[in-house]
Design an enzyme around this catalytic site. Structure first.
Site, short mmCIF file in Angstrom:
data_model
loop_
_atom_site.label_atom_id
_atom_site.label_comp_id
_atom_site.label_asym_id
_atom_site.label_seq_id
_atom_site.Cartn_x
_atom_site.Cartn_y
_atom_site.Cartn_z
N CYS A 111 -33.83 110.07 43.49
CA CYS A 111 -35.07 110.67 44.10
C CYS A 111 -35.33 109.84 45.42
O CYS A 111 -34.48 109.49 46.31
CB CYS A 111 -36.09 111.23 43.24
SG CYS A 111 -37.44 111.97 43.81
N HIS B 158 -34.20 113.84 38.24
CA HIS B 158 -34.43 112.52 37.59
C HIS B 158 -33.86 112.39 36.36
O HIS B 158 -34.55 112.81 35.44
CB HIS B 158 -36.04 112.50 37.42
CG HIS B 158 -36.74 112.17 38.69
ND1 HIS B 158 -36.94 110.99 38.94
CD2 HIS B 158 -37.38 113.09 39.52
CE1 HIS B 158 -37.80 111.10 40.20
NE2 HIS B 158 -37.81 112.20 40.46
N GLU C 268 -33.60 109.87 34.46
CA GLU C 268 -34.42 108.88 33.32
C GLU C 268 -35.70 109.82 32.77
O GLU C 268 -36.21 109.32 31.81
CB GLU C 268 -34.91 107.83 34.24
CG GLU C 268 -36.08 108.08 35.06
CD GLU C 268 -35.86 108.76 36.65
OE1 GLU C 268 -34.81 109.51 36.59
OE2 GLU C 268 -36.85 108.76 37.29
#
Lengths: 272, 981
Positions: free
Chosen positions: A99, A229, A231
């Site tokens: 990002c 994302h 994560e």
């Protein structure tokens, strides 16, 4: 979840970084240990580079994304850390930017990085700019790993991950740059629809990116940046559908970190 | 001195989404004359001509300001197609982009940087080229009205290129005394009004008496300190007032609280109702309530969670973007400043606006159009919350025409802290006073006192200095450092911490030093620009500041920690043990007042409150001819319609802990009842967050309005798997001015309901706030009062998040169970509102059965017996069912005749759209139905239908006739469209 692994990830943070803790958690789930380091510390002492094998630039709003997303941190990296970063890549180490971190990599020229088709000083052939609908968008998207080159991805793998950004539209300077990226297998990740077909319109292509590009890598496949994302989906409970599909055990994002850790481990094993 | 102007233009129209968005916004506002909009960014740069050379300008332009792929830089300006209109930030208004540019430029040129004196100064602006059939003045009007805000921005029709930036003159010290002792009552009131003190006569006379006793006149700083400390915003004098309450009840009205006509005296309204319930319940898991910036409850053995909800209505009415952003920013600081510091883990937002489709001609002068208000408020919350890295996970938006002059903006913040840091700290004599974070400017002066008055159509001009623009990154940097200072090896580096909010340093230092006294050297406070007087420094409400009390040796450590991450911390004085507030400026005494007078001197007059039950009638209802259409209309009411346009602009998943998200179901088309956040990745404990609010019911009875809000908040908690036995509530009252005894009477009833409800549900209130002057006076003198609005926020702690469920229908063949009795209660419903009625028969919560009912639902969900659950509230059973189905991309066959109902329900539309309280729809697998029904039977539960794979909602009425057989997709489209801006 302190991890004592000898495989160490350097997570760079600065004013406005805000996805650093969950990124650390994802790397730890994949078996690495992590250090979160403020850029000021790295600027005054770059020796931390020697103690780590993976550099990760997390999401957030570095310096507010004022002027343009990722721009100020990118400038800091080029002006003060260009040499150690080039050395890092030359040493065969990995970099990921997620990002805002992807925006930083693109605006600093680390992505797409040196390309045989471009002049050596042509370090800004592509950018990430405002979403086509001019709004920040938080949404789960379908993706497909495209590149056989990228060490972070399993080619052909389909992923379901969240995006959350206002400036994620990937554009190249011209068609030649785009063809070069394709020819070099640098287009790593694309938005697709729920059936896996090429994403053509909003919301499958959530930001209007050229050819639905969601992530790219450099020609080594070791430097990787993406808007979604991973994560945020390293644990099944973080997903959007675990209340429907009971007993779900998969978290699509985790594989990306496992791939990277596996790649470094293999390299370390060879080195020993 | 060199001065340059640089314009950054998008190379292609497709690289100008801001232009397309502006065009879209103008079109929505009915501005059809404009055909296209192109935008550009403007940077004005000023610096020493040895530094700001032509070659440096080139580097700055190409390496900092412009993106070489998508933009071109032009200096000076270029002609574009159509009318040029430029919008520039007014001098003195916070401009975060300019500040970041100054830093980035200094870094590029390798020169020393300081925020107070950047080597190259920058200002920013934006440029619109409007094409179409419009003359210069039309273009100017259009931009002023729809794309700019006069209170913080200037509009120019030519390229704006000043010779140099205006700079404030250095401040020349002059001690200002206010001759107070000789004033007559009339003069006292006039001083209060003209000086924006907003104190009433008794209060002004109390101040006068104090200084007569001191045998001197006050300084301006002293008078301001008292006004800030005694403002409604800071001390909540209405809620703490002694009230004489007369209640003329209507014997035919509903509810036990309305049967008698009586007069009672209430000593302290909030203490005898809301606080009282919490203290009588005395639950072991409440840790710190009503004494800190936020309420704190236990999370597990090691951690606590805290929550605060604030309103920021006035600033958001004048400048929706800045007002909302600083609203959430301030609420987050409240949480950061709770105990010895909490880490914010989630935010909530609730807004109230007038109809977004209000014709422009019906919007009073001095008021921003409600759609633009809603869009800019959303943008403010988005830009602040997202930059802070805090997920905005839950909220609601309510629409009523009476919010036209007073839109409401509620911001909630939730924090996590180790339990050992949960109690409020105390400054110790000898502690240094540290101010941390942002610099002090003239912004926000008089925000606290300003929020205590009624708005008029000229308020926007008079109080534009009360507008604040936030800079989230300043706050994020500060948070990063504060958590390190809290978690330092050897314990926290400070004794106490608080946010610098309303009333600025005056309130923060005043509160922290209440027991110790404080001496402050005002010239030490770092300023954004020169020219501020000592009094302005003292009361400025500049954002992103916190105040810490730290012993001298630890203060130095804090300063060093902060410096490492570019955060400013300044030592401005000492908590000195004198019991006095003593302010100096360059050695001159400018204030010396006893802390005791500031904190205990406020007089407490008796206030009159009255409630007269309004005479309302229920309309005679005709059944709709087309039920599918009627349901579509209810789904399209803005209060019910999808809020995805707002929700998706918030990062609701940053931190990676939002495990039940605000939009649920396979396509993200389901309006989740509550959000679930698991703050510790290592555990399965979680917090559940929900709201309840029923402003429409307040027109009939504020008591039942309040109870319905509580019941709704608890239902929402229960629907995702929350535990009502571990649920705490927060109250936020937004009311018209309570000097009107009727409004105060309504407030008394709502407070009494809070007590009754909290005791019955065993849900303590842990924090609250009020905003009690939400009235607007139009140009023609018409007074518009907002509906009585009580927002109930609920937070529940659960041990195992894996038990949570979502509201979308999951599986064809599953049974749909209606739980709770539907009564003929359409008063205040959306269904009647669409027909222009209020009615009288609002929903009444049965406090004898409701608590056990919620507990029983929570138990069947915790036992894994329920696949999905949804709350039936606005729009009734019909809306609850439709939402479950279109969220799950499934259909159902429903037989209304099986639905539990009271005898007076004989019409299908009543059964479908009544808003009776304490009702749920549950989806249960067939083999588990018998168990679920046996547990829920006492509360009225029945299988009313079955989930089907065909995506149609098929409903048979009480008599068996098919009322509708509608594709769920078309219902979903009605629901999605209205607010899809």
């Amino acid at each position: 979840m302190a991890n004592n692994s000898d495989l160490k990830v350097l997570i760079l943070r600065t004013a406005g970084t805000n996805c650093d803790l969950e990124l650390a958690r994802a790397f730890e789930l994949a078996g690495a240990s992590t250090t979160r380091l403020h850029i000021n510390q790295l600027l005054s002492d770059a020796s931390a580079f020697h103690r780590h094998q993976i550099l990760a630039i997390p999401g957030g709003f570095s310096y507010g994304d004022d002027i343009a997303s990722g721009k100020i941190l990118a400038n800091q990296l080029i002006h003060h850390l260009k040499q150690p970063l080039q050395q890092w890549v030359a040493d065969g180490k990995l970099i990921i930017g997620i990002c805002n971190g992807f925006q930083v990599l693109v605006k600093s020229g680390l992505l797409p990085g040196p390309m045989p088709q471009l002049a050596d000083d042509d370090w800004h052939p592509a950018t990430l700019t405002h979403n086509a609908h001019n709004r920040f968008e938080d949404r789960w998207v379908h993706l497909r790993a495209e590149s056989p080159l990228c060490k972070w991805l399993t080619p052909g793998q389909k992923l379901h991950l969240p995006i959350a950004h206002g400036e994620g539209r990937f554009v190249t300077r011209d068609a030649a740059v785009l063809s070069a990226l394709k020819a070099n297998h640098q287009i790593a990740l694309k938005y697709v629809d729920s059936l896996g077909n090429a994403a053509t319109n909003f919301p499958d292509n959530p930001n209007g990116s050229t050819e639905a590009i969601a992530g790219i890598c450099d020609i080594t496949g070791r430097v990787f940046g993406l808007m979604p994302h991973p994560e945020r989906f390293a644990d099944p409970l973080q997903g959007p559908a675990w209340t429907s599909n009971l007993g779900i055990t998969q978290a699509d994002g985790l594989q990306i970190f496992i791939n990277a850790v596996g790649f470094v481990r293999q390299k370390m094993a060879v080195a020993v | 001195m060199a001065f340059y102007r640089v314009e950054i233009h998008p190379k292609n129209p497709q690289d100008d989404p801001a232009g397309l968005a502006a065009l879209h916004e103008l079109r929505q506002a009915g501005q059809t004359a404009v055909r296209s909009v192109r935008t550009a960014r403007i940077f004005l740069l000023q610096g020493d001509d040895r530094l700001l050379t032509a070659s440096h300008l080139k580097r700055i332009t190409h390496e900092v300001l412009a993106d070489p792929v998508t933009e071109t830089a032009e200096s000076p300006s270029v002609a574009g197609h159509g009318r040029r209109v430029e919008v520039h930030v007014k001098p003195g208004v916070m401009d975060p982009v300019a500040a970041s540019c100054e830093m980035a430029i200094a870094d590029l040129l390798d020169v020393e940087y300081s925020a107070a004196a950047p080597p190259i100064e920058v200002r920013t602006g934006r440029l619109y080229f409007l094409e179409g059939e419009l003359n210069e003045s039309a273009a100017d009007r259009m931009v002023r009205k729809f794309l700019a805000n006069d209170s913080i921005e200037q509009v120019h029709l030519k390229a704006f290129e000043p010779k140099e930036f205006p700079h404030g003159r250095p401040y020349e010290f002059k001690r200002v005394e206010v001759p107070l002792r000789t004033l007559t009552p009339e003069q006292l009131l006039s001083l209060s009004r003209k000086g924006h003190l907003f104190l009433d006569l008794t209060e002004m006379q109390t101040v006068q008496a104090y200084f007569k006793q001191q045998q001197r006149d006050p300084t301006d700083a002293e008078l301001e300190t008292i006004a800030q400390s005694w403002s409604e915003h800071c001390v909540h004098k209405t809620l703490k007032a002694r009230v004489e309450f007369t209640h003329h009840g209507d014997p035919a009205a509903r509810g036990e609280h309305q049967t008698a006509s009586r007069t009672q005296t209430i000593d302290n309204l909030v203490k005898s109702t809301i606080f009282r319930a919490t203290s009588e319940l005395n639950l072991p898991w409440t840790i710190s309530v009503f004494k800190d910036n936020a309420g704190v409850i236990a999370f597990d053995d090691h951690y606590a969670v805290c929550m605060k909800v604030e309103t920021h209505n006035r600033p958001s009415a004048i400048e929706p973007y800045g007002g909302a952003a600083t609203g959430i920013g301030g609420c987050i600081r409240d949480v950061i400043g709770t105990g010895l510091g909490a880490k914010p883990i989630a935010s909530t937002d609730v807004f109230c606006f007038a109809d977004p489709n209000t014709p422009a001609a019906d919007v009073p002068a001095g008021v921003i159009h409600p759609r633009r208000s809603a869009q800019r408020v959303t943008a403010g919350v988005r830009d602040y919350g997202n930059r802070m890295g805090i997920p905005t996970v839950n909220g609601a938006v309510y629409f009523d025409q009476r919010y036209i002059g007073n839109p409401l903006v509620f911001c909630g913040s939730i924090g996590l802290m180790p339990r050992r840091f949960a109690q409020k700290g105390a400054a110790t004599p000898g502690d240094r006073i540290l101010v941390m974070g942002g610099r002090t400017g003239r912004d926000g002066i008089h925000g606290a006192t300003f929020s205590s008055d009624v708005v008029t159509n000229t308020h926007a001009d008079e109080f534009s200095h009360a507008v604040q623009i936030g800079n989230a990154i300043t706050e994020k940097k500060m948070l990063d450092v504060l958590l390190q200072a809290r978690d330092a090896a050897g314990g926290p580096l400070f004794h106490a911490i608080t946010d610098c909010g309303a009333g600025g340093l005056s309130s923060a230092v005043g509160e922290m030093g209440e027991k110790t006294g404080a001496s402050v050297q005002l010239e030490k406070v770092p300023l954004k620009y020169q020219g501020l007087s000592y009094a302005e420094i003292w009361i400025s409400e500049a954002q992103e500041r916190m105040v810490l009390a730290a012993p001298p040796e630890k203060a130095a450590k804090i300063i060093a920690l902060a410096a490492a991450e570019d955060v400013e911390v300044t030592d401005i004085g000492c908590f000195d043990g004198s019991g006095m507030l003593s302010l100096t400026y360059e050695g001159h005494n400018v204030a010396m007042i006893a802390m005791e007078f500031i904190h205990d001197g406020l007089p407490r007059p008796v206030r009159k409150a009255l409630w007269q039950q309004p005479h309302l009638h229920d309309p005679s209802g005709h059944e709709p001819r087309d039920y599918a259409h009627a349901l579509g209309d209810v789904l399209a009411h803005p209060t019910i319609a999808s809020k995805h346009w707002i929700i998706r602009q918030y990062d609701h998943e940053v931190q990676g802990n939002t495990i039940i998200k605000p939009l649920v179901g396979p396509g993200g088309h389901g309006p989740g009842d509550a959000a679930v956040v698991r703050p510790l990745a290592t555990g399965s404990g979680a917090v559940v967050l929900a709201v309840g609010c029923q402003p429409r019911f307040g027109d009939v009875c504020p008591y039942h309005m309040a109870l319905n809000g509580m019941d709704e908040a608890i239902r929402n908690i229960v629907c995702v798997g929350g535990d009502p036995a571990r649920t705490a509530l927060l109250d936020n009252f937004c009311w018209p001015k309570c000097t009107d005894p009727m409004h105060l009477g309504a407030l008394v009833l709502a407070c009494q309901a809070c007590y009754d409800g909290a005791m019955a549900y065993r849900t303590p209130f842990i924090s609250g706030k009020d905003s009690l002057s939400n009235e607007f006076i139009t140009e023609s003198g018409r007074r518009i009062c907002i509906p009585y609005t009580l927002l109930i926020s609920a937070i529940s702690v659960i041990a195992d998040a894996r038990r949570c469920i979502t509201m979308e229908a999951k599986q064809p063949g599953n049974k749909l169970v209606a739980l709770g009795t539907t009564r003929r209660e359409l008063g205040g419903s959306i269904y009647w509102a669409l027909a222009g009625h209020v009615g009288k028969s609002i929903a009444v919560v049965d406090l004898k059965t409701a608590p056990a009912l919620h507990q029983a639902v929570a138990e069947v969900i915790a036992a894994g017996l329920v696949r999905s659950a949804h709350d039936a509230s606005e729009g009734g059973l019909a809306v609850a069912l439709a939402e479950m189905l279109f969220a799950g991309d499934l259909g159902a066959t429903i037989e209304l005749d099986k639905c539990p109902r009271s005898d007076d329900v004989v019409q299908d539309d009543v059964l479908l759209f009544s808003e009776s309280a304490s009702r749920y729809v549950l989806e249960v697998e067939p083999q588990k139905c018998a168990t679920v029904l046996s547990k829920l039977q006492p509360f009225g539960a029945a299988v009313i239908g079955e989930v089907t794979a065909q995506g149609r909602m098929q409903v048979a009425g009480i008599g068996g006739k098919v009322l509708m057989n509608e594709p769920v997709d078309s219902l979903r489209q009605r629901w999605l469209a209205p607010l899809d801006w």
